[in-house]
Write an enzyme that holds these catalytic residues in place. Structure first.
Site, PDB file in Angstrom:
ATOM      1  N   LYS A 108      73.503   8.963  57.355  1.00  0.00           N
ATOM      2  CA  LYS A 108      73.851   8.514  58.989  1.00  0.00           C
ATOM      3  C   LYS A 108      74.311   9.668  59.512  1.00  0.00           C
ATOM      4  O   LYS A 108      75.362  10.372  58.904  1.00  0.00           O
ATOM      5  CB  LYS A 108      74.597   7.156  59.185  1.00  0.00           C
ATOM      6  N   ASP A 147      68.329   6.947  66.500  1.00  0.00           N
ATOM      7  CA  ASP A 147      69.003   5.991  66.714  1.00  0.00           C
ATOM      8  C   ASP A 147      69.502   5.952  68.071  1.00  0.00           C
ATOM      9  O   ASP A 147      68.742   6.525  69.023  1.00  0.00           O
ATOM     10  CB  ASP A 147      70.278   5.976  65.744  1.00  0.00           C
TER      11      ASP A 147
HETATM   12  P1  NDP Z   1      68.463   2.881  72.208  1.00  0.00           P
HETATM   13  O1  NDP Z   1      69.390   3.871  72.426  1.00  0.00           O
HETATM   14  O2  NDP Z   1      67.098   3.059  72.534  1.00  0.00           O
HETATM   15  O3  NDP Z   1      68.645   1.456  72.936  1.00  0.00           O
HETATM   16  C1  NDP Z   1      70.001   0.987  72.804  1.00  0.00           C
HETATM   17  C2  NDP Z   1      70.114  -0.307  73.808  1.00  0.00           C
HETATM   18  O4  NDP Z   1      71.439  -0.789  73.532  1.00  0.00           O
HETATM   19  C3  NDP Z   1      70.101   0.334  75.336  1.00  0.00           C
HETATM   20  O5  NDP Z   1      69.767  -0.728  75.955  1.00  0.00           O
HETATM   21  C4  NDP Z   1      71.836   0.412  75.571  1.00  0.00           C
HETATM   22  O6  NDP Z   1      71.873   0.214  76.908  1.00  0.00           O
HETATM   23  C5  NDP Z   1      72.318  -0.753  74.741  1.00  0.00           C
HETATM   24  N1  NDP Z   1      73.671  -0.731  74.445  1.00  0.00           N
HETATM   25  C6  NDP Z   1      74.204   0.418  73.876  1.00  0.00           C
HETATM   26  N2  NDP Z   1      75.380   0.289  73.479  1.00  0.00           N
HETATM   27  C7  NDP Z   1      75.857  -0.761  74.188  1.00  0.00           C
HETATM   28  C8  NDP Z   1      77.139  -1.314  74.401  1.00  0.00           C
HETATM   29  N3  NDP Z   1      78.178  -0.818  74.094  1.00  0.00           N
HETATM   30  N4  NDP Z   1      77.326  -2.396  75.104  1.00  0.00           N
HETATM   31  C9  NDP Z   1      76.012  -3.013  75.511  1.00  0.00           C
HETATM   32  N5  NDP Z   1      74.794  -2.366  75.393  1.00  0.00           N
HETATM   33  C10 NDP Z   1      74.582  -1.319  74.889  1.00  0.00           C
HETATM   34  O7  NDP Z   1      68.576   2.337  70.755  1.00  0.00           O
HETATM   35  P2  NDP Z   1      67.904   1.458  69.777  1.00  0.00           P
HETATM   36  O8  NDP Z   1      67.109   0.533  70.478  1.00  0.00           O
HETATM   37  O9  NDP Z   1      67.110   2.609  69.034  1.00  0.00           O
HETATM   38  O10 NDP Z   1      68.855   0.940  68.936  1.00  0.00           O
HETATM   39  C11 NDP Z   1      69.485  -0.452  69.051  1.00  0.00           C
HETATM   40  C12 NDP Z   1      70.087  -0.861  67.755  1.00  0.00           C
HETATM   41  O11 NDP Z   1      69.181  -0.881  66.851  1.00  0.00           O
HETATM   42  C13 NDP Z   1      71.276   0.133  67.258  1.00  0.00           C
HETATM   43  O12 NDP Z   1      72.234  -0.858  66.736  1.00  0.00           O
HETATM   44  C14 NDP Z   1      70.504   0.767  66.153  1.00  0.00           C
HETATM   45  O13 NDP Z   1      71.296   1.388  65.251  1.00  0.00           O
HETATM   46  C15 NDP Z   1      69.615  -0.241  65.707  1.00  0.00           C
HETATM   47  N6  NDP Z   1      68.406   0.309  64.877  1.00  0.00           N
HETATM   48  C16 NDP Z   1      67.468   1.074  65.647  1.00  0.00           C
HETATM   49  C17 NDP Z   1      66.440   1.563  64.924  1.00  0.00           C
HETATM   50  C18 NDP Z   1      65.107   2.157  65.587  1.00  0.00           C
HETATM   51  O14 NDP Z   1      64.355   2.518  64.911  1.00  0.00           O
HETATM   52  N7  NDP Z   1      65.506   2.592  66.922  1.00  0.00           N
HETATM   53  C19 NDP Z   1      66.318   0.912  63.462  1.00  0.00           C
HETATM   54  C20 NDP Z   1      67.324   0.247  62.928  1.00  0.00           C
HETATM   55  C21 NDP Z   1      68.171  -0.227  63.808  1.00  0.00           C
HETATM   56  P3  NDP Z   1      72.412   1.451  77.809  1.00  0.00           P
HETATM   57  O15 NDP Z   1      70.873   2.055  77.996  1.00  0.00           O
HETATM   58  O16 NDP Z   1      73.059   0.999  79.086  1.00  0.00           O
HETATM   59  O17 NDP Z   1      73.437   2.338  76.992  1.00  0.00           O
END
Ligand code: NDP
Length: 474
Positions: A156, A196
């Site tokens: 990572k 991510d």
């Molecule tokens: P994105 O950056 O596309 O979206 C993240 C989302 O989570 C946004 O809506 C963001 O809001 C919100 N968010 C981030 N930090 C916080 C916080 N501290 N409190 C509340 N909301 C928060 O990321 P992904 O959708 O790609 O990833 C989401 C999760 O899934 C992560 O844990 C990632 O590690 C996991 N994941 C992702 C994969 C992928 O293929 N994308 C694969 C496997 C796991 P805002 O826009 O306001 O920041």
């Protein structure tokens, strides 16, 4: 005990130290192997709470497997090797903002374990990123990648850079500087990063361009690439779709379907958007999404096209979704878990579903919680859900569809071929169904039926442990 303390007061310093050392050694001898490794880990990594949380969760649930093989694992120091990354890089990332000012961020890459394949895991760009968070994610990635059944190790990386509010040029300047250093450590057969939080198609594109320019090599060094330059169809959708495929299999094995279910989702990024889309395609109604400032309750069901427009095209806040959708209510802060639902899918970030949320979900009759994000549910909340009849599949298994499809992208790059959307999607479905049955079987084999968290850790661990033992001390 009183007489022991009295005795210690009345002897010389050197005898007192020897006695204390003796007591400590005896206490350690009484501990099991897992506790011993965890104690040492805590002493060594006290400033990395997320990493310690992840290690404790994994090692704790592996106790039955470890107890059954303790002599071999101890002799080979298998657990000590498992919790120590192969290597970790920390580097300076200087870049110039639109005002001509030089900015400096910190970059990280942790190559945790390559026993079953090249290191594989995303790059997180978020101000909260530090070495402890990257280590927790890299550690979890080892088991998740193993669960996919594909040959990928765990790693990572990321940076404390925040792409939010930056111009495209600023994001490009950061990505180019980040890759200028990172390119020394990665390669198609060495370490293959992906997206991510904060790293989407735009960032991957800029990083791929810089890698190609510096190394002069056109190779599948990153996944999540654009479709015109080696990306895989269905990679964008994979994590969210995969989450729903495993949730559907879970329900099917308990005699239920997704049809007509009410679903609450947190987050509104890549995972949340495609989880919402697939849930609605399966006949469920998703009524919430959130971001880091607030959340939306839309009792008519989230309008996915509008959500994509707000988040993927305009990169705007959820207030814009609520403003454009009369049925939606916008609330500041957090609160999605208080909405009555059948299924809850946390898809935002770590530690976002707390004990009180778990109590509220169980009280509201929620049947299943499946994690789209990495470690969104705290340990006490997980325990509460499991003990109160809520089926719980942790992120290691439930969100493995993303990395599985990344591995399919690597395969297509090696073959110099591109598969159709349907081909990739059907492989993804099969992988998620297999993961469900593997974790279910592993839990049953160790007398923990229905504990999918333990099942995922055990199934993921067994393959990695066998490969590590076969490869000798390395
Ligand atoms: P994105 O950056 O596309 O979206 C993240 C989302 O989570 C946004 O809506 C963001 O809001 C919100 N968010 C981030 N930090 C916080 C916080 N501290 N409190 C509340 N909301 C928060 O990321 P992904 O959708 O790609 O990833 C989401 C999760 O899934 C992560 O844990 C990632 O590690 C996991 N994941 C992702 C994969 C992928 O293929 N994308 C694969 C496997 C796991 P805002 O826009 O306001 O920041």
């Amino acid at each position: 005990m009183k007489s022991c303390i009295f005795f210690l007061y009345n002897v010389s310093d050197s005898i007192r130290i020897k006695l204390l050392m003796y007591i400590i050694v005896k206490e350690i001898e009484k501990m099991g192997y897992v506790d011993e490794v965890l104690e040492k880990l805590k002493a060594k990594n006290a400033s990395e709470p997320e990493f310690l949380q992840a290690a404790e969760e994994v090692l704790d649930s592996l106790r039955p497997v470890i107890d059954a093989n303790e002599a071999v694992y101890r002799k080979e120091a298998l657990l000590e090797r498992l919790v120590e990354p192969d290597r970790q890089f920390k580097f300076r990332v200087p870049w110039v903002d639109d005002k001509g000012q030089v900015q400096v961020n910190t970059g990280y890459r942790v190559q945790f374990n390559n026993a079953i394949g090249p290191y594989k895991g995303g790059l997180r760009l978020h101000p909260s990123v530090n070495i402890g968070i990257i280590k927790f994610l890299g550690f979890e990635q080892i088991f998740k990648n193993s669960l996919t059944g594909l040959p990928i190790g765990g790693g990572k990386g990321g940076s404390d850079f925040d792409p939010k509010g930056k111009s495209d040029r600023e994001v490009m300047a950061f990505c180019q500087s980040f890759m200028t250093e990172l390119c020394k450590y990665i390669g198609a057969d060495v370490d293959v990063p992906a997206g991510d939080i904060g790293t989407g198609a735009r960032e991957i594109g800029y990083m791929f361009g810089q890698y190609k320019r510096i190394r002069g090599s056109y190779e599948g060094v990153l996944t999540g690439k654009g479709l015109t330059y080696g990306g895989s169809l269905a990679r964008t959708e994979a994590t969210g779709y995969g989450l729903l495929y495993i949730t559907q299999e879970l329900l099917k094995c308990h005699g239920e379907t997704m049809e007509g279910k009410t679903v609450v989702i947190s987050g509104s990024g890549n995972v949340a958007i495609y989880a919402t889309e697939k849930a609605q395609q399966m006949g469920a109604k998703v009524v919430t999404v959130s971001d880091s400032t607030g959340w939306v309750y839309d009792p008519e069901g989230i309008d996915v096209a509008l959500l994509k427009e707000v988040k993927e095209v305009k990169r705007a806040r959820l207030t814009e979704y609520a403003a454009a959708r009369p049925s939606a209510e916008y609330h500041e802060g957090r609160g999605v878990w208080q909405i009555k639902c059948d299924i809850a899918l946390p898809c935002a970030t770590q530690n976002e579903l707390l004990l009180d949320d778990a109590k509220q979900l169980a009280a509201n009759g929620c049947k299943a919680v499946c994690e789209g994000a990495n470690m969104p549910t705290t340990l006490d909340a997980t325990k509460y859900l499991q003990e109160n009849g809520v089926w719980f599949i942790g992120g290691k298994a439930a969100n493995a569809g993303g990395v599985a499809t990344s591995a399919l992208e690597m395969t297509q790059n090696s073959e110099r071929l591109s598969w159709t959307f349907e081909e990739v999607d059907s492989k993804l479905q099969q992988i998620m169904v297999n993961i469900y049955h593997n974790i279910d079987d592993a839990a049953k084999r160790y007398g923990m039926e229905g504990n999918y968290v333990a099942g995922a850790n055990i199934a993921g661990f067994e393959k990695v442990a066998e490969a590590m033992l076969a490869q000798g001390v390395c």
